[in-house]
Design an enzyme around this catalytic site. Structure first.
Site, short mmCIF file in Angstrom:
data_model
loop_
_atom_site.label_atom_id
_atom_site.label_comp_id
_atom_site.label_asym_id
_atom_site.label_seq_id
_atom_site.Cartn_x
_atom_site.Cartn_y
_atom_site.Cartn_z
N ASP A 1 53.33 29.34 85.34
CA ASP A 1 53.99 30.60 84.99
C ASP A 1 53.05 31.75 85.36
O ASP A 1 51.88 31.52 85.69
CB ASP A 1 54.23 30.57 83.46
CG ASP A 1 55.06 31.74 82.97
OD1 ASP A 1 55.80 32.33 83.78
OD2 ASP A 1 54.96 32.05 81.77
N GLU B 1 52.77 35.47 89.69
CA GLU B 1 53.22 36.46 90.72
C GLU B 1 52.05 37.15 91.41
O GLU B 1 52.19 37.50 92.57
CB GLU B 1 54.16 37.48 90.06
CG GLU B 1 55.49 36.91 89.64
CD GLU B 1 55.38 35.92 88.47
OE1 GLU B 1 54.44 36.06 87.66
OE2 GLU B 1 56.21 35.02 88.40
N ASP C 1 62.85 34.97 83.52
CA ASP C 1 63.23 35.48 82.20
C ASP C 1 64.58 36.19 82.19
O ASP C 1 64.66 37.42 82.16
CB ASP C 1 62.14 36.41 81.67
CG ASP C 1 60.84 35.67 81.43
OD1 ASP C 1 60.86 34.43 81.41
OD2 ASP C 1 59.80 36.34 81.27
O1 MIG Z 1 54.92 36.72 79.24
O2 MIG Z 1 54.77 31.44 78.29
O3 MIG Z 1 58.96 33.05 82.23
O4 MIG Z 1 59.42 30.91 80.55
O5 MIG Z 1 58.26 31.00 77.99
C1 MIG Z 1 55.79 35.67 79.02
C2 MIG Z 1 55.69 32.29 77.69
C3 MIG Z 1 55.20 34.41 79.56
C4 MIG Z 1 57.19 33.81 80.81
C5 MIG Z 1 58.00 32.65 81.28
C6 MIG Z 1 58.66 32.00 80.11
C7 MIG Z 1 57.63 31.55 79.11
C8 MIG Z 1 56.77 32.73 78.68
N1 MIG Z 1 56.18 33.38 79.85
#
Ligand code: MIG
Length: 803
Positions: A405, A408, A483
Site C-alpha cells: 500500500d 505511489e 480507496d
Molecule cells: O492511509 O492501511 O488503500 O486499503 O486499509 C490509508 C490503511 C492507508 C490505504 C489503503 C487501504 C488501507 C489503508 N491505507
C-alpha cells in the site's frame, strides 16, 4: 512594449528535413538537418517502435515496462523509396515517413488510414530540468473511440477526455478525478472497424488528450525523457490488447486459493478478533480463503514487526487459521520508521538504501509510523535486500500473501502528497530524479515484494498485490482500485475501472467490495457482491470506522443472498482459472468489455455496464438502488438466462428482471461451463466429480478447460491438463469432442453433465462410437443430467438410434 521573451523561449521545435537514413537488421534510423534522430524498429509485423532523439544521439535504452522475454520476429520488412517518401512494408501494415518533415502515416495493406500525424513529433527544451518535454500530435479520424489507460475513474470510452498519469494516493476519490494510483500509458483506438494501440513507454508525468482540445486531434506528451512509443496494429481490439499485454508481460498463475473470497478490514486485531472472524465464516458456511491484516498488526507500524500485545504468537495463529482453510495476507508499506533501534532501519541506513534529496539529505516524510525514510526500490540491490526481508514473515511465520500500500509513494501533510521531484533514484543504474522514477516507484516495490514472497513461499506459489503500479507491473502483482466509497456511483466506477484495467494488461484486479469509506446499505453491499464475484480479485475491504462490513453485518437476507453468490464464484473457479490461464499464456483479458467481444457492433462503443466474464458468461450488474430490473444490452448471438434457461436473442437491449436476489447473468449458447461443487475454501473437499453445464446450440461452439494442482510449479513442467470441448448441436443430436493436452491427471472420478435447453428427448448415447445404456449413465430425463467418464474422445446423444 517590445520584450525579449520570444528570444528567450524557443517554444515548440520540429524535426527538419531528413539528411540520411540507415538500416540495421530490424530497424531504420533517420537523421535530420537539425540533428533529430528517429529509429523505427519492426518488432513484429504488427508492432513498430518509434524512438526519437533531438541531439543526434540515443541514450541508454532502458525500460521497466517491456518484458525481457518478449518475442521478436517478423515475416516481412521491406523498404520502398520515392521522392520525399520512404515506405516500410510488413506483412500487416505500411508505414510512410515523409523525408521533408519526418511525419508518419500508418496504413493497412489495402491503404486504409490507420493513423496519420498533423504536427507529429515536436519538443520543447526544458531549461529548468534539462532535456525536453516531448510531444506527439496525431490526427484522429471521424468517429474514433479510445479505451484503456489503467485505472481512470471515468467513462469507459475516453473520447473527449484529457488525462494525466501521475500516481497519487486519493482517499475517497470521485468520478472523473484524474490522477489516481496507477500509470498505464497505453490506449487502444478504434475507428472504421480498425483497432490499433499506442504504448507510450515513458515513466515521467505523461498527458493524453483524446480530441478534447481539438476535435480531430489526439495528443500525448511527457514532461521529460524520450518520445518512445510502440504502435500496435489489430485490426481487432483483442489483437491489440493481447499484443500489448505480451509486450509488457503477464504474471505466473496465482495459487487457486487467491481466486477465492478474501475478507479484509482496516483493521482486524487483536488475534481473538481474527480467529472469531474465521470461525464465523465456517459456522455460517460462507466461503472464504483469505483474511487480510492491515497496518495494526505491526508494532508502531514498523514493517516486518508484529504487535506482540495484539498478536502474541503470530506463527501459531497463522497455523491455526491455515488448519481452518484460511490464508493470512498482511500489508507492507514502503515507509521505514526513523528509529536507530529498529533493525530494518539500521540495515537500510548502513547500506545507503534510502532515497536522498538532491543535495544529500535523506528523503524524510510522514506516513503511518511517523517520520520515515524510504527505500529506493529502483536500486536492484535494494530490491534484493527487501525480498530477503520476507524470510521470517513468509518463510517462518507462514504468511501466504502480501499486500503493498502507499507506494505511489504517498506522504502525508505535504504538497502533492508525494516525494518532491528533486529526490534521487538509481533507476537500475540510470540515475535520475523523482520526476522520472515517481510512476514506477510502486511497481518496483511490488516487484521486490513479489520476488521475496515467491522465494519464501516455494514450492508453493506467491500471492502479492499492490495499489500503485505502472505498465508491465502486472507481471508481479495483483492490484485493487484503492480507496473508494460506499455509494452506487462507486459501484458503477468499480465495474468501469476493472474493465478498463483488463484492457490495460492488468487483469488480476478488483475493488474494495462494499466501498472502503462510509457504510453501504445491505442492498448496496449485496449488489456489489453480485458484481465482485465476477472480478478476477474478490475482496471485501473497508476502512473500519464506519461500521461492520462482514457479510453477516446486514441481516439474514443479505447474508443468504451474498452467500449464494460467493458460492457461485466458488462453483465457477475452474472456469475462472481457465480464463486466468488464457491471460497468463496469451495475454487475453479475463473480463472482456462488449466492444472487445464484438467490435463490429457499434452499439458496444459506449456500453460499459455489461461485460463478458471469461469467454462465455455475460454479466450486467445492478447499479441503482431500489430497482427490480434493468435494460441489458446483449451482444449478437443467443444467450441463456442463467436463472431460468430462457433464451434471449442479442444485438439489442432487453428488459431483465432483477429483484435483489437475482443479478443478470447469461450464458452464451453452445458453451460448456465447468464447475466445482460448493466448498467453503479451495480444496476443502476432494471432489468426486467435475460438473459440466452444457448449453445446447443448433451449431458449433468451442470451450476450454484448464486444470492443474492448484498450486506449486509442476504445471510449468507439463503437469497441467488443457481440454478443448468442441460442441456440435443439431435438432435431434449433440456431439461433444474432447481433446486433451498436458500430463496432469485430475483427481475426480467422472463428469456430471447437465444439458440445458435441449430441444429433443435423449434416446441413445454413444461413447467413442459405442452405444452405452442411459441407465448406466444415471440419466435423469427431467433435467438432462448424467454421469459420464472423464476420458473420452467423442460423446454423442441422439433422439433416435444412429442409422
Ligand atoms: O492511509 O492501511 O488503500 O486499503 O486499509 C490509508 C490503511 C492507508 C490505504 C489503503 C487501504 C488501507 C489503508 N491505507
Amino acid at each position: 512594449m517590445i520584450t525579449n521573451t520570444e528570444l528567450e523561449t524557443k517554444g515548440n521545435l520540429f524535426p527538419g528535413e531528413v539528411k540520411a537514413f540507415e538500416f540495421d537488421g530490424d530497424s531504420i534510423t533517420f537523421s535530420t538537418a537539425n540533428t533529430v534522430l528517429l529509429r523505427i524498429t519492426v518488432l513484429r509485423d504488427s508492432i513498430l517502435r518509434f524512438r526519437y532523439a533531438t541531439d543526434g544521439i540515443f541514450e541508454n535504452d532502458f525500460s521497466y515496462a517491456i518484458d525481457k522475454d518478449t518475442m521478436h520476429g517478423f515475416n516481412k520488412f521491406e523498404i520502398q523509396e520515392a521522392p520525399s517518401l520512404i515506405t516500410i512494408i510488413t506483412s500487416k501494415i505500411k508505414c510512410k515517413i515523409s523525408t521533408t518533415d519526418l511525419k508518419i502515416g500508418i496504413y493497412d495493406l489495402q491503404d486504409n488510414v490507420i493513423v496519420e500525424e498533423d504536427l507529429g513529433f515536436h519538443w520543447e527544451e526544458s531549461f529548468k530540468y534539462g532535456g525536453n518535454f516531448v510531444k506527439m500530435n496525431k490526427t484522429s479520424v471521424e468517429g474514433e473511440n479510445f479505451f484503456g489507460l489503467g485505472d481512470k475513474p471515468t467513462n469507459f470510452n475516453l473520447k473527449g477526455r484529457k488525462l494525466t498519469l501521475w500516481n497519487k494516493d486519493q482517499f475517497a476519490f470521485n468520478k472523473d478525478l484524474d490522477e489516481l494510483y496507477k500509470a498505464v500509458p497505453f490506449y487502444t483506438a478504434l475507428h472504421s472497424n480498425i483497432a490499433y494501440g499506442i504504448f507510450f513507454d515513458n515513466s515521467f508525468k505523461t498527458h493524453f488528450d483524446f480530441c478534447q482540445d481539438k476535435r480531430n486531434e489526439v495528443k500525448f506528451w511527457a514532461e521529460g525523457g524520450e518520445m518512445n512509443y510502440y504502435f500496435i496494429y489489430g485490426p481487432k481490439i483483442a489483437e491489440v490488447v493481447t499484443s500489448y499485454t505480451n509486450l509488457t508481460g503477464t504474471p505466473d498463475l496465482p495459487p487457486l486459493w487467491a481466486l477465492g473470497y478474501h475478507q479484509s478490514k482496516w483493521s482486524y486485531f487483536p488475534e481473538e478478533r481474527v480467529t472469531e472472524l474465521a470461525a464465523k465464516f465456517r459456522e455460517l458456511d460462507f466461503p472464504c480463503d483469505a483474511i487480510h491484516l492491515d497496518i495494526d498488526y505491526m508494532e508502531d507500524f514498523k514493517c516486518f514487526t508484529w504487535n506482540n500485545k495484539y498478536f502474541p504468537d503470530p506463527k501459531l495463529m497463522v497455523e491455526k487459521l491455515e488448519e481452518e482453510g484460511f490464508k493470512t495476507v498482511v500489508i507492507i508499506d514502503p515507509g521505514i520508521k526513523i528509529d536507530a533501534d529498529y533493525k530494518i532501519f539500521k540495515e537500510a541506513l548502513d547500506n545507503n538504501y534510502f532515497c536522498r534529496r538532491a543535495d544529500g539529505p535523506f528523503m524524510r516524510g510522514k506516513v503511518w509510523p511517523g517520520e520515515c525514510y524510504f527505500p529506493d526500490f529502483t536500486n536492484p540491490k535494494v530490491r534484493e535486500w527487501w525480498a530477503g526481508l520476507f524470510k521470517e514473515l513468509v518463510g517462518e511465520i507462514g504468511v501466504k500473501g502480501v499486500w503493498n500500500d502507499m507506494n505511489e509513494p504517498a506522504v502525508m501533510e505535504v504538497p502533492g502528497k508525494t516525494f518532491p521531484t528533486d529526490v534521487r533514484h538509481n533507476y537500475d543504474g540510470n540515475d535520475c530524479s523523482h520526476r522520472k522514477a515517481h510512476n514506477i516507484y510502486g511497481m518496483q516495490m511490488a516487484r521486490a515484494t513479489h520476488d521475496g514472497v515467491r522465494k519464501y513461499s516455494f514450492p508453493k506459489r506467491p500471492f502479492t498485490m499492490t495499489r500503485a503500479n505502472f505498465a508491465g507491473g502486472q507481471r508481479y502483482c495483483a492490484t485493487w482500485t484503492g480507496d473508494n466509497i460506499a455509494t452506487w456511483e462507486h459501484l458503477w466506477l468499480a465495474n468501469t475501472q476493472v474493465q478498463r484495467l483488463c484492457l490495460s494488461g492488468m487483469s488480476f484486479t478488483g475493488s474494495d467490495i462494499g466501498g472502503f469509506a462510509e457504510q453501504p446499505s445491505g442492498e448496496l453491499f449485496t449488489r456489489w457482491i453480485q458484481l465482485g464475484i465476477f472480478h478476477p480479485f474478490c475482496r471485501v475491504h473497508s476502512s473500519g470506522d464506519h461500521g461492520n462490513q462482514e457479510p453477516w453485518s446486514f441481516g439474514e437476507e443479505v447474508l443468504n443472498i451474498t452467500r449464494e453468490y460467493v458460492r457461485l464464484r466458488y462453483q465457477l473457479l475452474p472456469y475462472l482459472y481457465t480464463a486466468f490461464y488464457q491471460y497468463t499464456e496469451e495475454g487475453i483479458p479475463i473480463l472482456k468489455p462488449l466492444v472487445y467481444f464484438d467490435q463490429e457492433d457499434v452499439h458496444t462503443y459506449y456500453r460499459s455496464d455489461e461485460f463478458i466474464f471469461g469467454n462465455q458468461i455475460l454479466v450486467c450488474p445492478i447499479q441503482d438502488a431500489h430497482v427490480q430490473g434493468r435494460r441489458v444490452y446483449f451482444p449478437r448471438g443467443k444467450w441463456y438466462n442463467f436463472w431460468n434457461d430462457e433464451i434471449v436473442t442479442g444485438g439489442k437491449e432487453h428488459w431483465v428482471d432483477a429483484p435483489l436476489e437475482k443479478s443478470p447473468i447469461f450464458i452464451k449458447e453452445g458453451a460448456i461451463i465447468p464447475k466445482f461443487p460448493v466448498q467453503n475454501y479451495v480444496d476443502e473437499i476432494e471432489t468426486e466429480a467435475l460438473f459440466l453445464d452444457i448449453y445446447y446450440k443448433n451449431g458449433n461452439e468451442t470451450s476450454i478447460l484448464y486444470e492443474d494442482a492448484h498450486d506449486g510449479y509442476d504445471y510449468k513442467k507439463g503437469r497441467y491438463s488443457l481440454k478443448t470441448f468442441k460442441f456440435r448441436g443439431k435438432p435431434g443430436e449433440i456431439i461433444i469432442q474432447q481433446h486433451k493436452d498436458g500430463k496432469f491427471l485430475t483427481s475426480y472420478k467422472h463428469l456430471e453433465i447437465r444439458i440445458h435447453g435441449l430441444p429433443f428427448e435423449i434416446e441413445k448415447a454413444y461413447l467413442d462410437n459405442e452405444e452405452v445404456s442411459l441407465e448406466t449413465l444415471d440419466f435423469d430425463p427431467t433435467v438432462n443430467t448424467m454421469k459420464i467418464p472423464k476420458v473420452f474422445d467423442l460423446i454423442q446423444f441422439t433422439s433416435k438410434a444412429k442409422s
